[in-house]
Design an enzyme around this catalytic site. Structure first.
Site, short mmCIF file in Angstrom:
data_model
loop_
_atom_site.label_atom_id
_atom_site.label_comp_id
_atom_site.label_asym_id
_atom_site.label_seq_id
_atom_site.Cartn_x
_atom_site.Cartn_y
_atom_site.Cartn_z
CB ALA A 228 -27.39 7.56 32.37
CB SER A 229 -23.65 8.31 28.38
OG SER A 229 -24.06 9.61 28.74
NE ARG A 230 -26.04 10.49 35.71
CZ ARG A 230 -27.21 10.61 35.11
NH1 ARG A 230 -27.24 10.97 33.83
NH2 ARG A 230 -28.34 10.36 35.74
CE1 TYR A 231 -24.80 7.11 37.69
CE2 TYR A 231 -26.66 6.94 36.19
CZ TYR A 231 -26.09 7.47 37.33
OH TYR A 231 -26.79 8.35 38.11
CB ILE A 232 -22.02 2.50 30.56
CG1 ILE A 232 -22.45 3.61 29.59
CG2 ILE A 232 -23.22 1.84 31.19
CD1 ILE A 232 -23.36 3.13 28.46
#
Length: 875
Positions: A124-128
């Site tokens: 997910a974009s919040r993790y990368i």
């Protein structure tokens, strides 16, 4: 555009010629459709030729530049920032950003960004996290030469196009489906694009071909410069790990290991090929192990994988870009020329801006020096007004500004008044002069670059290659593929049966006579007792005609399968003999192999895969005054003709029976076989090196660098190991000579041997890890040259020649051989062999000429069969 769409015949609801009803789109539907189509084409699906970006990609890059501080940013943060410029949801922005990040060119990624090899999605974009790469910072941005426009809500400015100084569209590739058109620009190699740009600037010709991140092998012979109508074929890289295991180490572009494995399993379920199981060991590198059942040919399976699965895919490029808000269909070479010329123009604009800035710096530095060195600042002490101050400075400068390159303006005078007293008090005339001279050097350099702009652009591209080209070598191997005939590699996964009396053939007739294994894509050829031939596709049950005398799998264009036939022409008619082949027919059409008279009947029939011609005994009925009731007929005396030929008259008398007297040998001339090194395949089309003329029993000799020797039958589907060092026609009495370094005993050995078991693959060197095959020769009398190392404090020993035939006798293949030399040699060279006279071969059988002619058979004279035309003489 909408006005031209009107049709004067709108009231005519029906096309009189076609009978179809045509509904014209008018009014709001027409206008809205065109607006929607234009929006999708220009704002979503198709990249711009200027910078190679779609709008969402351009806005992502601009947002990342806004946020850039050298550190990583959460992708979710970048996506949110991009939504200030892009009027769509966050999911589409995040997907576009992940795709760009996976290309490893513009975005420096951190975290789980997915795997393009396996198809695994990114986290997910919040993790990368991400930041602009050094390459992106180098080639994408230059605010001073960027044209700007208001964002969709008018709150911010965004670039119309980024000043990209690199053929980025070709490096990344692009794919999109719009309304009424689509685009598919394939990715190309980073280094090759730079080299091509340099060649274009130098006025030289260039050629660029795609290069895929998944590597693989590709045939670009029909690429057509990436224009519409082109096609490329991409294959996985498949090799043989052992006799029962294949390994896939590279996959075609557009596939993943997951999709490829699923596709292979489906082909296996449909019976197109046969595998035991598949292992996926892919991580950073592709490794798919395909385990085969025992006794299955790995070569044939590789061909089947290419023919029936996505191990070979066909890709159709379509070069479509946006130029001046209009779609433009163009080839990749023209895209590169446009991009390179634009890069050159952008470099010119940057140099011109830099020159203007340097000249302004020089101008002000010169004014500052004059102002301080001549103490003009004292002239303003008595002035009480601002205009008076400016006037005093201007008058003080006039005697000293003759060398300036532009007039002094009010802005210059204002800047002089802003000089602090501390700066004036510490002013160093020498340093000021050095700075002015340094600026003059820089101005001269920039002017030189502008005068030699092409050379400057070439140097720019070469610098990009030097700084960013490491590790970006070509991944996809360029090859020429041979066409794989599906019928030659398909697994025969079902059984064909025949009911001869009732005239049925098929795969479901399990209670009837078994014929052969077959595949569902095969055609079968059938002959009936009435002399009717038919070719039909394999099915569960097909009626072809009663009294079937022959049925087999049909091979198209097969000139070596010869049919020998004797038939009676009508009831009580004469008997004719013919030999023919069947190379091509119309499926499900009946062909009469006799003259067509009612009551005709086949009396003898044989199918011969290599043109064999047997001898038969013909027994006549004792009717009338016949003296000779038996005669022998040799089919080798009959010329091979087309299937429509009537044949030669054998006898006008009634035939009682025909029996096989003697099996025949092939009457066809030996087949010439070539080896095409480009595609590593055998062929009979004259491509590559001629290996020789092969009869049915002849074999090929293969020797590899590992010391493996074997012989094989020359099948055109055979695939060859890259370690192969010898491939030639095998002559059984011709010895093989080899010199090798034995790792066990640490010395050279030489051996000569014959292959005693041609069906067996054998190793003729020791299995030690350090064993190395140095020389192998198939000459009758080979000669080698020994090159010695220079000994310490001594001169180098002269080279020494050795006659191998004299040095060692022929021994068994498993023998160690004779000791050749105990020390390491600098080199061993194979010299020209000594002369040798081969024993003359036995005279070959009389050659029978093949022909496709449909004319009557030329009569052959014999004690029993004579002729004066197609009717022949009578018995």
């Amino acid at each position: 555009m909408s006005e031209n769409y009107e049709d004067p015949n709108l009231d005519q609801p029906e096309d009189e010629n076609s009978g179809e009803t045509i509904t014209r789109v008018t009014g709001m539907f027409k206008d809205w459709f065109l607006d929607y189509a234009s929006y999708v084409i220009l704002e979503r699906a198709v990249p711009a030729i200027e910078d190679g970006f779609k709008p969402v990609q351009r806005r992502i890059m601009h947002s990342m530049k806004d946020l850039d501080d050298g550190r990583y940013n959460k992708v979710a943060n970048i996506v949110g920032h991009t939504m200030q410029y892009h009027p769509h949801g966050d999911a589409s922005i995040a997907d576009a950003m992940v795709q760009m990040g996976q290309k490893d060119l513009l975005i420096d990624t951190q975290g789980n960004w997915g795997n393009t090899l396996t198809g695994d999605s990114a986290a997910a974009s919040r993790y990368i996290e991400a930041r602009l790469s050094k390459f992106a910072l180098e080639v994408l941005f230059s605010p001073k030469i960027t044209d700007w426009q208001a964002s969709y809500d008018g709150r911010r400015k965004e670039p119309i196009n980024l000043p990209v100084k690199f053929p980025l569209l070709l490096a990344q590739g692009a794919e999109g489906i719009a309304v009424g058109l689509s685009t598919k620009v394939l990715p190309h190699n980073f280094v090759e694009l730079i080299d091509a740009s340099v060649k274009h600037l130098e006025g030289k010709k260039f050629k660029i071909l795609p290069d895929f991140p998944s590597a693989g092998e590709a045939d670009f012979s029909d690429y057509k410069d990436g224009k519409r109508g082109g096609r490329i074929r991409v294959r996985a890289k498949i090799s043989q790990l052992d006799k029962n295991t294949l390994v896939i180490t590279e996959i075609p572009f557009t596939t993943t290991t997951t999709s490829l494995i699923d596709n292979i399993l489906k082909a296996n379920d449909k019976g197109k090929l046969k595998i035991k199981r598949i292992e996926d060991n892919t991580s950073s590198q592709v490794e798919i192990l395909v385990h085969l059942p025992a006794g299955l040919s790995p070569d044939k399976t590789i061909g089947a994988l290419y023919a029936f699965t996505n191990c070979e895919v066909s890709i159709s490029p379509l070069g479509c870009v946006i130029e001046d808000n209009k779609p433009l269909f163009v080839g990749v070479s023209e895209m590169l020329r446009i991009s390179t010329d634009r890069t050159k123009d952008l470099l010119r604009q940057e140099l011109e801006i830099q020159l203007e800035e340097l000249e302004n710096q020089w101008h002000y530095a010169s004014l500052e020096r004059i102002f301080i060195e001549n103490r003009i600042y004292r002239d303003i002490e008595e002035e009480t007004t601002w205009d008076g101050v400016l006037h005093a400075i201007n008058e003080g400068l006039k005697p000293h500004i003759g060398h300036l390159k532009r007039p002094v303006v009010e802005e210059d005078l204002v800047r002089l008044t802003e000089i602090r007293i501390k700066r004036i008090s510490k002013f160093d005339i020498d340093k000021a002069q050095q700075r002015i001279e340094a600026l003059e050097d820089q101005i001269a350099e920039v002017k030189h670059h502008l005068e030699h702009l092409t050379d400057y652009a070439i140097a720019y591209f070469k610098r990009l290659k030097k700084e960013f080209g490491a590790g970006r070598e070509r991944k996809t191997e360029i090859k020429l593929f041979d066409d794989i005939e599906a019928s030659k590699v398909v697994i025969r996964n079902t059984k064909l049966y025949v009911n001869r009396k009732e005239g049925f053939v098929g795969t479901s007739l399990k209670k009837d006579e078994y014929v052969t294994d077959c595949a569902d894509i095969d055609d079968i050829i059938v002959f009936t007792k009435e002399g009717v031939m038919m070719v039909t596709k394999v099915d569960t049950k097909t009626f072809v005609g009663k009294d079937i005398i022959h049925v087999a799998v049909f091979k198209k264009k097969d000139k070596r399968t010869i049919y020998n036939m004797l038939y009676r022409d009508g009831k009580g008619g004469a008997t004719y003999v013919k030999r023919f082949n069947v190379t091509s027919v119309t499926r499900d059409r009946e062909y009469d192999m006799t003259k067509g008279k009612k009551g005709s009947q086949v009396l003898y029939f044989s199918a011969n895969p290599n043109g064999e011609a047997e001898v038969v005994s013909v027994y006549l009925r004792a009717v009338g005054n016949i003296k000779k009731l038996k005669f022998d007929l040799d089919f080798s005396d009959i010329l091979i003709k087309g299937r429509n030929a009537n044949g030669n008259l054998a006898t006008k008398h009634s035939v009682r029976t025909i029996e096989l007297k003697e099996k025949g040998v092939s009457t066809l001339k030996p087949r010439k076989i070539w080896f095409d090194d480009t595609v590593q395949r055998l062929n009979v089309d004259g491509r590559g090196e001629l290996l020789g003329e092969f009869k049915g029993e002849d074999r090929l000799l293969i020797i590899t660098q590992d010391g493996v020797v074997k012989t094989i039958t020359p099948e055109l589907t055979t695939r060859f190991d890259t370690k192969m060092i010898v491939l030639e026609k095998w002559i059984p009495n011709k010895p093989i000579s080899a010199i090798y370094w034995d790792g066990n005993r640490e010395r050279y050995y030489v051996k000569r041997f014959l292959i005693e078991n041609p069906e067996k693959e054998e190793v003729f060197v020791s299995d030690h890890a350090d064993t190395q095959l140095e020389i192998v020769s198939t000459d009758y009398r080979p000669v080698v040259e020994m090159v010695f190392y220079k000994e310490r404090n001594k001169d180098q020993k002269p080279n020494e020649s050795v006659d191998i035939e004299e040095f060692i006798a022929i021994k068994g293949i498993n023998a160690l051989g004779n000791q050749f030399y105990t020390e390491k040699l600098k080199q061993i060279n194979l010299l020209d062999p000594l002369p040798y006279e081969e024993e003359p071969e036995e005279e070959p059988e009389q050659e029978v000429i093949e022909s496709d002619s449909e004319s009557e058979v030329t009569p052959e004279e014999d004690d029993d069969v004579k002729g004066d035309g197609t009717q022949g003489s009578l018995f």
